[in-house]
Design an enzyme around this catalytic site. Sequence first.
Site, PDB file in Angstrom:
ATOM      1  CB  ALA A 131     -38.917  -0.509 -12.648  1.00  0.00           C
TER       2      ALA A 131
ATOM      3  N   GLY B 264     -38.067  -3.698 -16.849  1.00  0.00           N
ATOM      4  CA  GLY B 264     -38.307  -2.459 -17.597  1.00  0.00           C
ATOM      5  C   GLY B 264     -37.202  -2.178 -18.601  1.00  0.00           C
TER       6      GLY B 264
ATOM      7  CD  GLU C 239     -41.834  -4.104 -19.212  1.00  0.00           C
ATOM      8  OE1 GLU C 239     -41.356  -3.369 -18.329  1.00  0.00           O
ATOM      9  OE2 GLU C 239     -42.971  -4.603 -19.128  1.00  0.00           O
TER      10      GLU C 239
ATOM     11  CD  GLU D 288     -40.718  -7.438 -15.055  1.00  0.00           C
ATOM     12  OE1 GLU D 288     -40.330  -8.570 -15.451  1.00  0.00           O
ATOM     13  OE2 GLU D 288     -40.640  -6.411 -15.755  1.00  0.00           O
TER      14      GLU D 288
HETATM   15  N1  DAK Z   1     -33.456  -1.367  -9.031  1.00  0.00           N
HETATM   16  C1  DAK Z   1     -32.657  -0.733  -8.150  1.00  0.00           C
HETATM   17  N2  DAK Z   1     -31.325  -1.002  -8.026  1.00  0.00           N
HETATM   18  C2  DAK Z   1     -30.793  -1.956  -8.801  1.00  0.00           C
HETATM   19  C3  DAK Z   1     -31.575  -2.663  -9.759  1.00  0.00           C
HETATM   20  C4  DAK Z   1     -32.960  -2.336  -9.867  1.00  0.00           C
HETATM   21  N3  DAK Z   1     -33.771  -2.933 -10.761  1.00  0.00           N
HETATM   22  N4  DAK Z   1     -30.759  -3.547 -10.380  1.00  0.00           N
HETATM   23  C5  DAK Z   1     -29.521  -3.392  -9.843  1.00  0.00           C
HETATM   24  N5  DAK Z   1     -29.538  -2.431  -8.898  1.00  0.00           N
HETATM   25  C6  DAK Z   1     -28.425  -1.952  -8.091  1.00  0.00           C
HETATM   26  C7  DAK Z   1     -28.087  -2.959  -6.976  1.00  0.00           C
HETATM   27  O1  DAK Z   1     -28.966  -2.744  -5.872  1.00  0.00           O
HETATM   28  C8  DAK Z   1     -26.648  -2.580  -6.686  1.00  0.00           C
HETATM   29  O2  DAK Z   1     -26.644  -1.401  -5.895  1.00  0.00           O
HETATM   30  P1  DAK Z   1     -25.615  -1.238  -4.642  1.00  0.00           P
HETATM   31  O3  DAK Z   1     -25.911  -2.375  -3.758  1.00  0.00           O
HETATM   32  O4  DAK Z   1     -24.253  -1.321  -5.306  1.00  0.00           O
HETATM   33  O5  DAK Z   1     -25.970   0.107  -4.087  1.00  0.00           O
HETATM   34  C9  DAK Z   1     -26.093  -2.216  -8.062  1.00  0.00           C
HETATM   35  O6  DAK Z   1     -27.229  -1.925  -8.885  1.00  0.00           O
HETATM   36  C10 DAK Z   1     -25.312  -3.334  -8.711  1.00  0.00           C
HETATM   37  O7  DAK Z   1     -26.149  -4.479  -8.720  1.00  0.00           O
HETATM   38  P2  DAK Z   1     -25.673  -5.912  -8.191  1.00  0.00           P
HETATM   39  O8  DAK Z   1     -24.663  -5.763  -7.096  1.00  0.00           O
HETATM   40  O9  DAK Z   1     -26.908  -6.688  -7.889  1.00  0.00           O
HETATM   41  O10 DAK Z   1     -24.939  -6.487  -9.490  1.00  0.00           O
HETATM   42  P3  DAK Z   1     -24.764  -8.016  -9.896  1.00  0.00           P
HETATM   43  O11 DAK Z   1     -23.855  -8.011 -11.069  1.00  0.00           O
HETATM   44  O12 DAK Z   1     -24.432  -8.868  -8.725  1.00  0.00           O
HETATM   45  O13 DAK Z   1     -26.236  -8.487 -10.389  1.00  0.00           O
HETATM   46  C11 DAK Z   1     -28.304  -8.239 -11.639  1.00  0.00           C
HETATM   47  C12 DAK Z   1     -26.778  -7.918 -11.550  1.00  0.00           C
HETATM   48  C13 DAK Z   1     -28.853  -7.445 -12.828  1.00  0.00           C
HETATM   49  C14 DAK Z   1     -28.471  -9.741 -11.904  1.00  0.00           C
HETATM   50  C15 DAK Z   1     -28.990  -7.842 -10.318  1.00  0.00           C
HETATM   51  O14 DAK Z   1     -28.619  -6.498 -10.013  1.00  0.00           O
HETATM   52  C16 DAK Z   1     -30.479  -7.911 -10.386  1.00  0.00           C
HETATM   53  O15 DAK Z   1     -31.085  -8.982 -10.333  1.00  0.00           O
HETATM   54  N6  DAK Z   1     -31.152  -6.736 -10.452  1.00  0.00           N
HETATM   55  C17 DAK Z   1     -32.584  -6.614 -10.401  1.00  0.00           C
HETATM   56  C18 DAK Z   1     -33.185  -6.983 -11.730  1.00  0.00           C
HETATM   57  C19 DAK Z   1     -34.696  -6.930 -11.676  1.00  0.00           C
HETATM   58  O16 DAK Z   1     -35.340  -7.592 -10.864  1.00  0.00           O
HETATM   59  N7  DAK Z   1     -35.281  -6.117 -12.555  1.00  0.00           N
HETATM   60  C20 DAK Z   1     -36.721  -5.987 -12.671  1.00  0.00           C
HETATM   61  C21 DAK Z   1     -37.179  -4.851 -11.802  1.00  0.00           C
HETATM   62  S1  DAK Z   1     -38.952  -4.688 -11.819  1.00  0.00           S
HETATM   63  C22 DAK Z   1     -44.360  -0.122 -14.845  1.00  0.00           C
HETATM   64  C23 DAK Z   1     -43.550  -0.392 -15.903  1.00  0.00           C
HETATM   65  C24 DAK Z   1     -42.424  -1.152 -15.767  1.00  0.00           C
HETATM   66  C25 DAK Z   1     -42.096  -1.681 -14.536  1.00  0.00           C
HETATM   67  C26 DAK Z   1     -42.887  -1.391 -13.460  1.00  0.00           C
HETATM   68  C27 DAK Z   1     -44.017  -0.627 -13.610  1.00  0.00           C
HETATM   69  N8  DAK Z   1     -45.529   0.662 -15.000  1.00  0.00           N
HETATM   70  C28 DAK Z   1     -45.803   1.307 -16.271  1.00  0.00           C
HETATM   71  C29 DAK Z   1     -46.476   0.773 -13.970  1.00  0.00           C
HETATM   72  C30 DAK Z   1     -40.904  -2.510 -14.450  1.00  0.00           C
HETATM   73  C31 DAK Z   1     -40.599  -3.277 -13.384  1.00  0.00           C
HETATM   74  C32 DAK Z   1     -39.272  -3.854 -13.248  1.00  0.00           C
HETATM   75  O17 DAK Z   1     -38.419  -3.687 -14.093  1.00  0.00           O
END
Ligand code: DAK
Length: 256
Positions: free
Chosen positions: A64, A107, A110, A130
Site C-alpha cells: 500500500a 499489499g 496480498e 507491515e
Molecule cells: N509506499 C509509498 N512509496 C513507496 C513504497 C510504499 N509502500 N515502497 C517504495 N516506495 C517509493 C519510495 O518511497 C521511493 O520513492 P522516492 O524516494 O524515489 O520518491 C521509491 O518507491 C523507490 O523506493 P526505494 O528507494 O526505497 O527503493 P529500494 O530499492 O531502496 O528499496 C524496498 C525497496 C521495497 C525494500 C523499499 O522501498 C521498501 O521497504 N518499501 C516499503 C515496503 C513496505 O513497507 N510495504 C508495506 C506497506 S503497508 C488495507 C489493505 C492493505 C494494506 C493496508 C490496508 N485495507 C484493506 C484497510 C496494506 C498495507 C501495506 O502494504
Amino acid sequence: MSVLLQEDHGNGVRLLRLNRPDALNALNLPMRQALAEAFAALATDTSVRCVVLTGSAKAFAAGADVKLMAQASPMEMQRLNLHRYWRAIAEFPKPIIAAVNGFALGGGCELAMHADVIIAGEGAKFGQPEVKLGIMPGAGGTQRLLRLVGSKRALRLLLTGEMIGAQEAYLWGLVSQVVPDEEVLPTALGMAERIARFSTNAVAHIKETVLLGQDMPLDAALTLERRAFNMLFDTHDQREGMAAFLENRKPSFTGE
Ligand code: DAK
C-alpha cells in the site's frame, strides 16, 4: 500515463500491468480504483477468459502507498473502505495468474495471493513488512498466507517483516512456479493461453470449488465438488471434450 495498463493478448488473455514504477507500484487510490474497475469489467467480458497481472522488473508491488495512510485516523481509514477495492479481485470468477518480478510486499504480496497461480522470477521477494510500520496486514495477509503456508511459516514472515526469496516461497507453497526473471511474463502468458482454450464452465467451476472448498469441512467440500462435477454434464463442452478424446481429435470448446 495510466497507473494500470491493459493489453489484449488475444485468444481470451488479458494482461494487466501495474504502472507506477517510480514508486515501486505502491498501491495508491487511483491504482486500487483502476484495478477494481478493470476486474469488475473483465468479469462480464466474454472475450476474456484468463487474466495475467504483472508489475515491473523491479517490483510487482511494494505494498500500500504508505503516504496514503501515514496520517490517517481510524475514521479516515474506515471511510476509505479499501476493502471494497479488493472485493472485485477476490470475487473475480475467471483465473488470475500473477507474474511476479522483484518486490511483492505487504499489499503487493496480498495482491499476488489474490491470484490463482503465481509465477515468480528467481529474483522475486515476498514479505509482509507491515509490522515494521506499526501496523498489520489488512487485505488477507494474515489469513491467506496462513492458509497457504501454515501458521509457523506465516508467523515468521508476519512477526519479523522479513522477506523471502522466490525459491523459498515455492518450497512453502506460496508460489506455483519459479522461472528465470526474463521468462516470468512469457511463462504466465503461455499458461493463460492454455487455460483460455479449455471450457470456461469447467475452469470456472474448478476455481470456485477450490476457493470455497478450502474453508469448508471436508464432507461439505466434497459434496460441493460432486454437485459442481455433475453440473458440468449439462454442458456442450463436456460432450465435446469426451467425444474429441474418443475420436482422437482436438476438442473445440465453445463455453456452452
Ligand atoms: N509506499 C509509498 N512509496 C513507496 C513504497 C510504499 N509502500 N515502497 C517504495 N516506495 C517509493 C519510495 O518511497 C521511493 O520513492 P522516492 O524516494 O524515489 O520518491 C521509491 O518507491 C523507490 O523506493 P526505494 O528507494 O526505497 O527503493 P529500494 O530499492 O531502496 O528499496 C524496498 C525497496 C521495497 C525494500 C523499499 O522501498 C521498501 O521497504 N518499501 C516499503 C515496503 C513496505 O513497507 N510495504 C508495506 C506497506 S503497508 C488495507 C489493505 C492493505 C494494506 C493496508 C490496508 N485495507 C484493506 C484497510 C496494506 C498495507 C501495506 O502494504
